[in-house]
Design a protein around this motif. Structure first.
Motif, PDB file in Angstrom:
ATOM      1  N   SER A 179       1.051  -1.316  -0.227  1.00 28.18           N
ATOM      2  CA  SER A 179      -0.357  -0.145  -0.170  1.00 28.18           C
ATOM      3  C   SER A 179       1.272   1.181   0.233  1.00 28.18           C
ATOM      4  O   SER A 179       0.404   2.363  -0.440  1.00 28.18           O
ATOM      5  CB  SER A 179      -0.733  -0.617   1.082  1.00 28.18           C
ATOM      6  OG  SER A 179      -0.200  -0.432   2.203  1.00 28.18           O
ATOM      7  N   GLY A 180       2.219   1.464   0.843  1.00 28.26           N
ATOM      8  CA  GLY A 180       2.752   2.296   1.159  1.00 28.26           C
ATOM      9  C   GLY A 180       3.399   2.806  -0.815  1.00 28.26           C
ATOM     10  O   GLY A 180       2.937   3.928  -0.452  1.00 28.26           O
ATOM     11  N   MET A 235       0.923  11.116   4.735  1.00 27.82           N
ATOM     12  CA  MET A 235       1.630  10.151   4.836  1.00 27.82           C
ATOM     13  C   MET A 235       3.270  11.049   5.794  1.00 27.82           C
ATOM     14  O   MET A 235       3.879  10.614   6.049  1.00 27.82           O
ATOM     15  CB  MET A 235       2.367   9.963   3.500  1.00 27.82           C
ATOM     16  CG  MET A 235       1.049   8.851   2.480  1.00 27.82           C
ATOM     17  SD  MET A 235       1.336   8.897   1.048  1.00 27.82           S
ATOM     18  CE  MET A 235       3.154   7.671   1.337  1.00 27.82           C
ATOM     19  N   LEU A 250      -1.970   8.018   9.077  1.00 27.83           N
ATOM     20  CA  LEU A 250      -2.936   7.017   8.450  1.00 27.83           C
ATOM     21  C   LEU A 250      -3.495   7.582   7.563  1.00 27.83           C
ATOM     22  O   LEU A 250      -3.894   8.526   7.819  1.00 27.83           O
ATOM     23  CB  LEU A 250      -3.254   5.823   9.393  1.00 27.83           C
ATOM     24  CG  LEU A 250      -2.576   4.648   9.877  1.00 27.83           C
ATOM     25  CD1 LEU A 250      -3.986   3.955  10.316  1.00 27.83           C
ATOM     26  CD2 LEU A 250      -1.541   4.028   9.042  1.00 27.83           C
ATOM     27  N   VAL A 251      -3.572   7.482   6.024  1.00 32.63           N
ATOM     28  CA  VAL A 251      -4.077   7.735   5.409  1.00 32.63           C
ATOM     29  C   VAL A 251      -6.042   7.535   4.939  1.00 32.63           C
ATOM     30  O   VAL A 251      -6.169   6.200   5.701  1.00 32.63           O
ATOM     31  CB  VAL A 251      -4.314   7.300   3.209  1.00 32.63           C
ATOM     32  CG1 VAL A 251      -4.305   7.742   2.756  1.00 32.63           C
ATOM     33  CG2 VAL A 251      -2.307   7.887   3.300  1.00 32.63           C
ATOM     34  N   VAL A 274      -7.990   4.760   1.000  1.00 31.83           N
ATOM     35  CA  VAL A 274      -7.077   3.798   0.795  1.00 31.83           C
ATOM     36  C   VAL A 274      -7.909   2.613   0.261  1.00 31.83           C
ATOM     37  O   VAL A 274      -7.290   1.600  -0.529  1.00 31.83           O
ATOM     38  CB  VAL A 274      -6.570   3.056   2.009  1.00 31.83           C
ATOM     39  CG1 VAL A 274      -5.359   1.832   2.512  1.00 31.83           C
ATOM     40  CG2 VAL A 274      -5.539   4.519   2.763  1.00 31.83           C
ATOM     41  N   GLY A 315       1.737  -4.214   4.248  1.00 34.93           N
ATOM     42  CA  GLY A 315       1.698  -2.430   4.400  1.00 34.93           C
ATOM     43  C   GLY A 315      -0.082  -2.185   5.070  1.00 34.93           C
ATOM     44  O   GLY A 315      -0.099  -1.403   5.222  1.00 34.93           O
ATOM     45  N   GLN A 357      -9.689  -2.465   8.493  1.00 31.63           N
ATOM     46  CA  GLN A 357      -8.789  -2.205   7.349  1.00 31.63           C
ATOM     47  C   GLN A 357      -9.498  -3.574   7.226  1.00 31.63           C
ATOM     48  O   GLN A 357      -9.539  -3.780   5.749  1.00 31.63           O
ATOM     49  CB  GLN A 357      -8.096  -1.621   7.346  1.00 31.63           C
ATOM     50  CG  GLN A 357      -7.339  -0.232   7.111  1.00 31.63           C
ATOM     51  CD  GLN A 357      -6.365   0.082   6.632  1.00 31.63           C
ATOM     52  OE1 GLN A 357      -5.376  -0.800   6.459  1.00 31.63           O
ATOM     53  NE2 GLN A 357      -6.175   2.013   5.892  1.00 31.63           N
ATOM     54  N   ARG A 411      13.575   8.331   1.972  1.00 35.58           N
ATOM     55  CA  ARG A 411      12.089   8.684   2.106  1.00 35.58           C
ATOM     56  C   ARG A 411      11.641   9.477   3.029  1.00 35.58           C
ATOM     57  O   ARG A 411      12.399   9.732   4.389  1.00 35.58           O
ATOM     58  CB  ARG A 411      11.341   7.407   2.453  1.00 35.58           C
ATOM     59  CG  ARG A 411      11.568   6.637   0.956  1.00 35.58           C
ATOM     60  CD  ARG A 411       9.992   5.670   1.643  1.00 35.58           C
ATOM     61  NE  ARG A 411       8.869   5.464   2.660  1.00 35.58           N
ATOM     62  CZ  ARG A 411       8.243   4.576   3.411  1.00 35.58           C
ATOM     63  NH1 ARG A 411       8.644   3.601   2.965  1.00 35.58           N
ATOM     64  NH2 ARG A 411       7.531   4.590   4.258  1.00 35.58           N
ATOM     65  N   ASP A 439       9.218  10.661   4.867  1.00 36.35           N
ATOM     66  CA  ASP A 439       8.580  10.035   6.072  1.00 36.35           C
ATOM     67  C   ASP A 439       9.964   8.973   6.995  1.00 36.35           C
ATOM     68  O   ASP A 439       9.477   7.975   7.568  1.00 36.35           O
ATOM     69  CB  ASP A 439       7.414   9.562   5.964  1.00 36.35           C
ATOM     70  CG  ASP A 439       7.042   8.100   5.049  1.00 36.35           C
ATOM     71  OD1 ASP A 439       8.380   7.598   4.354  1.00 36.35           O
ATOM     72  OD2 ASP A 439       6.104   7.262   5.596  1.00 36.35           O
ATOM     73  N   ARG A 487       4.976   7.659  13.272  1.00 39.80           N
ATOM     74  CA  ARG A 487       4.685   5.569  12.312  1.00 39.80           C
ATOM     75  C   ARG A 487       4.709   4.843  13.807  1.00 39.80           C
ATOM     76  O   ARG A 487       4.198   4.272  13.834  1.00 39.80           O
ATOM     77  CB  ARG A 487       5.410   5.336  11.530  1.00 39.80           C
ATOM     78  CG  ARG A 487       5.368   6.733  10.300  1.00 39.80           C
ATOM     79  CD  ARG A 487       6.561   6.986   9.086  1.00 39.80           C
ATOM     80  NE  ARG A 487       6.445   5.560   8.596  1.00 39.80           N
ATOM     81  CZ  ARG A 487       7.717   5.380   7.800  1.00 39.80           C
ATOM     82  NH1 ARG A 487       8.820   6.160   8.026  1.00 39.80           N
ATOM     83  NH2 ARG A 487       8.035   4.055   7.439  1.00 39.80           N
TER      84      ARG A 487
HETATM   85  P1  AMP Z   1       4.859   2.491   3.981  1.00 44.68           P
HETATM   86  O1  AMP Z   1       5.363   2.093   3.298  1.00 44.68           O
HETATM   87  O2  AMP Z   1       3.844   0.631   4.629  1.00 44.68           O
HETATM   88  O3  AMP Z   1       6.033   2.542   5.893  1.00 44.68           O
HETATM   89  O4  AMP Z   1       3.898   3.470   4.066  1.00 44.68           O
HETATM   90  C1  AMP Z   1       4.047   4.905   4.761  1.00 44.68           C
HETATM   91  C2  AMP Z   1       2.303   5.938   4.206  1.00 44.68           C
HETATM   92  O5  AMP Z   1       1.553   5.167   3.887  1.00 44.68           O
HETATM   93  C3  AMP Z   1       2.349   5.205   5.648  1.00 44.68           C
HETATM   94  O6  AMP Z   1       2.601   5.392   6.696  1.00 44.68           O
HETATM   95  C4  AMP Z   1       0.602   5.771   5.622  1.00 44.68           C
HETATM   96  O7  AMP Z   1       0.530   7.478   5.660  1.00 44.68           O
HETATM   97  C5  AMP Z   1       0.170   5.497   4.331  1.00 44.68           C
HETATM   98  N1  AMP Z   1      -0.382   3.830   4.216  1.00 44.68           N
HETATM   99  C6  AMP Z   1       0.297   3.042   3.936  1.00 44.68           C
HETATM  100  N2  AMP Z   1      -0.374   2.140   3.651  1.00 44.68           N
HETATM  101  C7  AMP Z   1      -1.086   2.418   4.312  1.00 44.68           C
HETATM  102  C8  AMP Z   1      -2.526   2.092   5.300  1.00 44.68           C
HETATM  103  N3  AMP Z   1      -3.110   0.216   4.684  1.00 44.68           N
HETATM  104  N4  AMP Z   1      -3.662   2.186   5.158  1.00 44.68           N
HETATM  105  C9  AMP Z   1      -3.420   3.741   5.598  1.00 44.68           C
HETATM  106  N5  AMP Z   1      -2.381   4.667   5.350  1.00 44.68           N
HETATM  107  C10 AMP Z   1      -1.113   3.744   4.452  1.00 44.68           C
END
Ligand code: AMP
Length: 213
Positions: free
Chosen positions: A31-32, A53, A58-59, A64, A85, A92, A160, A162, A171
Motif C-alpha cells: 500500500s505504501g 504520509m 494513516l491515510v 486506501v 502494509g 481495514q 524517504r 517519512d 509512525r
Molecule cells: P509504508 O511504506 O507501508 O511504511 O507506508 C508509508 C505511509 O503510507 C504510511 O505512513 C501511511 O501514511 C501510508 N499508508 C500505507 N499503507 C496504509 C494503509 N493501509 N492505511 C493507511 N495509510 C497507509
C-alpha cells in the motif's frame, strides 16, 4: 495463496514480500508503494494522501480501501497476493474480509514480523532507495559500493521523506495504537503466525517459510 505481512515500519516486510513474490509467483501489493506512486504522479489520490504520509499518519480508509479493492481485482492477483502494509487497522481488516468474501475467497495466512523499536529506528533512518529501480540499501548495514548511487542501475539513492527520525517515531506510535491490535484479531481468527524479524534476511525468510507451513 493470499497472505498478509504484518509488522511495524522497518520490520523488513518489503524485503520478505519480494522474496515470497519470487517463490510463489504471486504479486506483492504494498500500500505504501502504491500511495508513493500516486503522490509522485500527482493523481487526485496522491494529492489527498501526501499530507498524511508526510506526517507519518494513516491515510483515510476511504482512499486506501478503494485503492486496494482496485488492485486486488486485477487479473494477476486472482491466484493470490502478498499484502504488505495493508491492512493497518481492525477496520481495514474487516473491510478486506468483506472484499474477499464477495469473491468467495479469504486470507490463508497472516505473518506478523516482530522487531524491537530501537532496532527499527536504526534500520529506517539509514534506509535509502534507488530513484530509478527501487533497490534498497542501508548506509551502515548494506551500503552501496559508491555512496549515493545504486549498484544495480547507477540511479541516485534517496531517503524517504517519512523516514526522518521524528516521523519514524510518529509512525511507530500509530503502529502500536492502531495496527498492533491486528495481531490479536488475526490470532482469534486462527490464521496468524508470529516470527522474530531480527537477523539476516535469509534467517528471517527461513522462519517465515516455517510459519507458512
Ligand atoms: P509504508 O511504506 O507501508 O511504511 O507506508 C508509508 C505511509 O503510507 C504510511 O505512513 C501511511 O501514511 C501510508 N499508508 C500505507 N499503507 C496504509 C494503509 N493501509 N492505511 C493507511 N495509510 C497507509
Amino acid at each position: 495463496m493470499r497472505l498478509v505481512l504484518l509488522g511495524p515500519p522497518g520490520a523488513g516486510k518489503g524485503t520478505q514480500a519480494r522474496i515470497l513474490r519470487e517463490k510463489f509467483e504471486i504479486p506483492q501489493i504494498a500500500s505504501g508503494d502504491l500511495l508513493r506512486a500516486a503522490v509522485k504522479e500527482k493523481t487526485p489520490l496522491g494529492r489527498e494522501a501526501q499530507g498524511f504520509m508526510d506526517r507519518g499518519q494513516l491515510v483515510p480508509d476511504e482512499l486506501v480501501l478503494k485503492m486496494i479493492a482496485e488492485r486486488i481485482a486485477q487479473e494477476d492477483a486472482r491466484i493470490g497476493f502478498i499484502l504488505d502494509g495493508f491492512p493497518r487497522s481492525v477496520a481495514q481488516a474487516e473491510a478486506l474480509a468483506k472484499m474477499l468474501g464477495a469473491s468467495g475467497v479469504a486470507l490463508d495466512k497472516v505473518i506478523a514480523v516482530d522487531v524491537p523499536d530501537e532496532e527499527l529506528v536504526k534500520r529506517i533512518s539509514g534506509r535509502r532507495t534507488c530513484t530509478k529501480c527501487g533497490a534498497m540499501y542501508h548506509v551502515a548495514f548494506e551500503p552501496p559500493k559508491e555512496a549515493g548511487l545504486c549498484d544495480k542501475c547507477g540511479g541516485e539513492l534517496y531517503q524517504r521523506e517519512d523516514d526522518a527520525e521524528e516521523t519514524v517515531r510518529e509512525r511507530l506510535k500509530v503502529y502500536a495504537a492502531t495496527t498492533r491490535p491486528l495481531i490479536e484479531y488475526y490470532g482469534r481468527i486462527g490464521i496468524l503466525a508470529q516470527i522474530d524479524g531480527v537477523g539476516k534476511p535469509e534467517d528471517v525468510e527461513r522462519r517465515l517459510l516455517a510459519g507458512l507451513n
